[in-house]
Design a protein around this motif. Structure first.
Motif, mmCIF file in Angstrom:
data_model
loop_
_atom_site.group_PDB
_atom_site.id
_atom_site.type_symbol
_atom_site.label_atom_id
_atom_site.label_comp_id
_atom_site.label_asym_id
_atom_site.label_seq_id
_atom_site.Cartn_x
_atom_site.Cartn_y
_atom_site.Cartn_z
ATOM 1 N N VAL A 334 -37.242 37.783 -40.211
ATOM 2 C CA VAL A 334 -37.941 36.437 -40.772
ATOM 3 C C VAL A 334 -39.113 35.705 -39.634
ATOM 4 C CG1 VAL A 334 -37.644 33.863 -41.791
ATOM 5 C CG2 VAL A 334 -35.130 34.941 -41.711
ATOM 6 N N LEU A 336 -42.549 33.540 -39.688
ATOM 7 C CA LEU A 336 -42.998 31.460 -40.288
ATOM 8 C C LEU A 336 -43.307 30.789 -39.744
ATOM 9 C CD1 LEU A 336 -42.041 30.552 -43.230
ATOM 10 C CD2 LEU A 336 -40.215 29.983 -42.599
ATOM 11 N N LEU A 344 -44.183 21.819 -43.228
ATOM 12 C CA LEU A 344 -43.797 23.227 -43.110
ATOM 13 C C LEU A 344 -42.251 22.518 -44.061
ATOM 14 C CD1 LEU A 344 -43.054 26.116 -44.169
ATOM 15 C CD2 LEU A 344 -42.793 26.306 -41.764
ATOM 16 N N ILE A 346 -38.830 24.114 -45.340
ATOM 17 C CA ILE A 346 -37.545 25.254 -46.021
ATOM 18 C C ILE A 346 -36.979 25.152 -46.696
ATOM 19 C CG2 ILE A 346 -36.584 27.638 -44.735
ATOM 20 C CD1 ILE A 346 -37.719 26.407 -42.268
ATOM 21 N N LYS A 354 -31.529 28.710 -43.631
ATOM 22 C CA LYS A 354 -32.917 27.591 -43.385
ATOM 23 C C LYS A 354 -32.083 26.716 -41.961
ATOM 24 C CE LYS A 354 -31.316 24.079 -46.927
ATOM 25 N NZ LYS A 354 -30.004 24.880 -47.669
ATOM 26 N N LEU A 357 -32.232 29.076 -38.649
ATOM 27 C CA LEU A 357 -33.697 28.496 -38.293
ATOM 28 C C LEU A 357 -34.122 27.568 -37.551
ATOM 29 C CD1 LEU A 357 -36.130 29.947 -41.200
ATOM 30 C CD2 LEU A 357 -35.853 31.677 -38.730
ATOM 31 N N VAL A 509 -41.222 20.240 -39.526
ATOM 32 C CA VAL A 509 -40.787 21.163 -40.634
ATOM 33 C C VAL A 509 -39.315 20.337 -40.687
ATOM 34 C CG1 VAL A 509 -39.652 23.380 -40.466
ATOM 35 C CG2 VAL A 509 -41.572 23.003 -38.765
ATOM 36 N N VAL A 511 -36.252 20.838 -43.465
ATOM 37 C CA VAL A 511 -35.396 21.484 -43.995
ATOM 38 C C VAL A 511 -34.820 20.769 -44.721
ATOM 39 C CG1 VAL A 511 -33.056 22.256 -44.155
ATOM 40 C CG2 VAL A 511 -34.738 22.917 -41.945
ATOM 41 N N ALA A 526 -41.719 28.079 -48.057
ATOM 42 C CA ALA A 526 -40.952 28.268 -47.476
ATOM 43 C C ALA A 526 -39.566 28.514 -48.350
ATOM 44 C CB ALA A 526 -41.055 28.635 -46.289
ATOM 45 N N MET A 528 -36.105 30.456 -49.050
ATOM 46 C CA MET A 528 -35.102 31.154 -48.345
ATOM 47 C C MET A 528 -34.288 31.453 -49.226
ATOM 48 S SD MET A 528 -35.160 30.925 -44.072
ATOM 49 C CE MET A 528 -34.657 32.165 -43.683
ATOM 50 N N LEU A 533 -36.226 35.769 -46.240
ATOM 51 C CA LEU A 533 -37.563 34.554 -46.828
ATOM 52 C C LEU A 533 -38.354 35.581 -48.082
ATOM 53 C CD1 LEU A 533 -39.386 32.205 -46.124
ATOM 54 C CD2 LEU A 533 -40.759 34.214 -45.037
ATOM 55 N N GLN A 536 -43.093 32.148 -49.661
ATOM 56 C CA GLN A 536 -44.271 30.906 -48.934
ATOM 57 C C GLN A 536 -45.457 31.061 -49.741
ATOM 58 O OE1 GLN A 536 -44.772 31.760 -44.715
ATOM 59 N NE2 GLN A 536 -44.050 33.779 -44.743
#
Length: 568
Positions: A334, A336, A344, A346, A354, A357, A509, A511, A526, A528, A533, A536
């Motif tokens: 991955v 990103l 961002l 995810i 996710k 990450l 970020v 999730v 993005a 997943m 991934l 995106q």
């Protein structure tokens, strides 16, 4: 619409006291064909000398084969109505007026021996959270068997009845699943186990209390499809307690909107939610992320510097000896990046990788392959001590505001904790910083002296955000920050995050499994699946014109299609 329209009762205004009256005798009730017949039900809670009117004279009638949704914010009384139907009001609760009749049996004020005859065999409950509703020390089959025995199944036939209940709940390989423990199942399968427990007593009514709030949209759709099939095939009645108006519009024939223990509006689900008449219903619909038009995040310069970069990150988790494979690949190559001052998002189902990450970026997990750079520094190669100064620049806001704050600490102490941990400021300056942060997240100054239990869910999440901002980080990792909140509180928190980003320039970020939420706040998205991934790009391009079929399937599964089509 009057809260008591159709029953001749005098409307009770929110906040007005009600006088206790004698319970309606069962002989006074009419139309016994309804599986659920609630009339003028009022319930009070008395805690620490304080009296709360949880229900203030509500009516509800549900026929066989009917689906009814009860919606409202936390504290509206919807869960109290569900507990009354099961005879499970806590010891602090008391029915002070009205009637709650299920299959002809009066439960309002009924003794436990009467409620026990109804519970499980006439009314089955699907609780909200399988994590706390299933016993982690018992196998799945044992827990379903407890419900099977309620209907008097002979001991030799219990195992077959357990397998039948698991099969009816849509669980694959039920014989093998019966031997597993809850932690060995996914969230969606655990929720199906709760449905199997509810079905095991062969009930006429299923009460589903927020059955999908913690599930991904595709798993959510499968669970709700299965409940719909049970209504069609077995003719049961379904009562859904939910704060998700999209679910109510798609899955219910009728909807009741509760506010402060009163039914303020009711009728056909799509009619009420597409054209609400009451101001409270209008506010709920306007705040629902999946139902309103996307609120584009404030613009940020495209040339914003990269703060965090995942480069070819892979993660393998070892599996127990005897498994078919030696390891599970959670992340697979991955790459990103997230930029300063931008969001961002995810997205993906459970098991997509996710959260892994995030854990690697936070230094809580080491990658098997690849690395994560924060402002050019490889955080995955640093020791805990060497990484500590860097951690001042990023913080985490966890999913559940009910468990992320120490219940023993005052809110002020929790917010000041990062300052103390990093040795920043004096007692006086920390106190001033706490006051500043409370004002920043729109909490009253006296919240500093309260404990988490004294705040609502939305207020707790605001306090958690204030704590994360205490040391002025450049980036916040947000792990499902609003999934446990009602729609109006979700809207407040999302607007707060947008304002903080605009005022402070902090990057996020996010999730999330909720694409409605993502559409309101994300600059980039993005997608997943199974550690890879898939797609995106900018939020506008990914959400409006996805290039991968899986992204399209996620968007198609978002609840509220019926309502969106009705208002289009």
């Amino acid at each position: 619409m009057s809260p008591d329209a159709g029953n001749g009762a005098t409307p009770i205004e929110p906040g007005a006291p009600i006088e206790p009256t004698a319970l309606i005798e069962p002989a006074a009730l009419i139309e016994p064909a309804a599986l659920i017949d609630i009339r003028g039900l009022a319930v009070d809670y008395r805690r620490d000398g304080h009296l709360t009117h949880a229900l203030r004279g509500i009516d509800l009638r549900v026929e066989r084969g009917e689906r009814v949704a009860i919606v409202g914010e936390s504290g509206s009384g919807k869960s109290t109505a569900a507990l009354a139907l099961l005879g499970l009001l806590p010891h602090t609760g008391r029915v002070v007026a009205g009637s709650a009749k299920v299959a002809g049996v009066e439960l309002a004020g009924a003794p436990e021996r009467v409620a026990r005859r109804i519970r499980g065999r006439v009314v089955g409950l699907v609780p909200q959270d399988p994590t706390v509703s299933l016993n982690p020390t018992q196998r799945i089959g044992h827990q379903v068997a407890e419900a099977v025995r309620l209907r008097g199944v002979p001991k030799p036939a219990v195992d077959a009845a357990v397998v039948e209940a698991l099969t009816q709940a849509g669980i694959d390989d039920p014989v093998a699943r019966a031997q597993q423990y809850p932690h060995e199942l996914s969230g969606g399968l655990r929720q199906r186990v709760l449905i199997a427990v509810a079905l095991a007593g062969d009930p006429d009514v299923i009460v589903a209390d927020e059955p999908t709030s913690a599930l991904d949209v595709t798993v959510q759709r499968r669970i709700l499809d299965h409940l719909d099939a049970l209504v069609r095939e077995r003719g049961i009645a379904l009562v859904i307690i939910t704060h998700d108006l999209g679910v109510a519009a798609d899955r219910a024939d009728r909807v009741l909107v509760l506010q402060d223990g009163l039914v303020v509006e009711q009728g056909a689900a799509v009619e009420v939610l597409a054209r609400p008449a009451h101001a409270y219903t209008k506010r709920l619909v306007a705040a629902a992320p999946g139902l309103i038009s996307p609120r584009p995040p404030h613009p940020q310069p495209e040339a914003a510097p990269v703060l965090v970069r995942w480069e070819g990150v892979g993660k393998d988790f070892p599996l127990p000896r005897g498994s078919a494979s030696t390891s599970l690949r959670a992340l697979d190559d991955v790459s990103l990046e997230a930029r300063a001052g931008r969001t961002l998002a995810i997205v993906g189902e459970s098991g997509s990788g996710k959260t892994t990450l995030l854990r690697i970026a936070l230094g809580l997990e080491k990658p098997t392959r690849g690395r994560v750079l924060f402002d050019g520094t490889d955080v995955t190669s640093l020791s805990w001590r060497a990484a500590r100064p860097l951690r001042r620049r990023f913080q985490l806001v966890q999913q559940n505001p009910f468990s992320s704050l120490d219940p023993r600490f005052s809110i002020g102490r929790s917010i000041a904790e990062p300052l103390v941990s990093f040795g920043l400021g004096t007692r006086t300056t920390r106190r001033a910083r706490v006051a500043e942060l409370l004002e920043l997240v729109a909490l009253p100054a006296d919240a500093a002296t309260r404990r988490p239990a004294e705040l609502s869910g939305g207020q707790r999440q605001r306090a958690a955000i204030a704590r994360a901002l205490a040391i002025e980080p450049e980036l916040l990792y947000l792990d499902e920050p609003v999934s446990a909140l009602d729609v109006s509180v979700q809207d407040q928190v999302l607007r707060l995050l947008a304002r903080l980003q605009q005022d402070l320039g902090v990057g996020f970020v996010l999730v999330s499994h909720d694409l409605g939420v993502v559409a309101q706040v994300a600059h980039e998205v993005a997608v997943m699946r199974r550690g890879r991934l898939l797609e995106q790009g900018t939020a506008a391009s990914v959400l409006a014109a996805p290039t991968h079929e899986y992204t399209g399937a996620l968007l198609d599964a978002v609840p509220g299609r019926t309502l969106r089509e009705a208002v289009a």
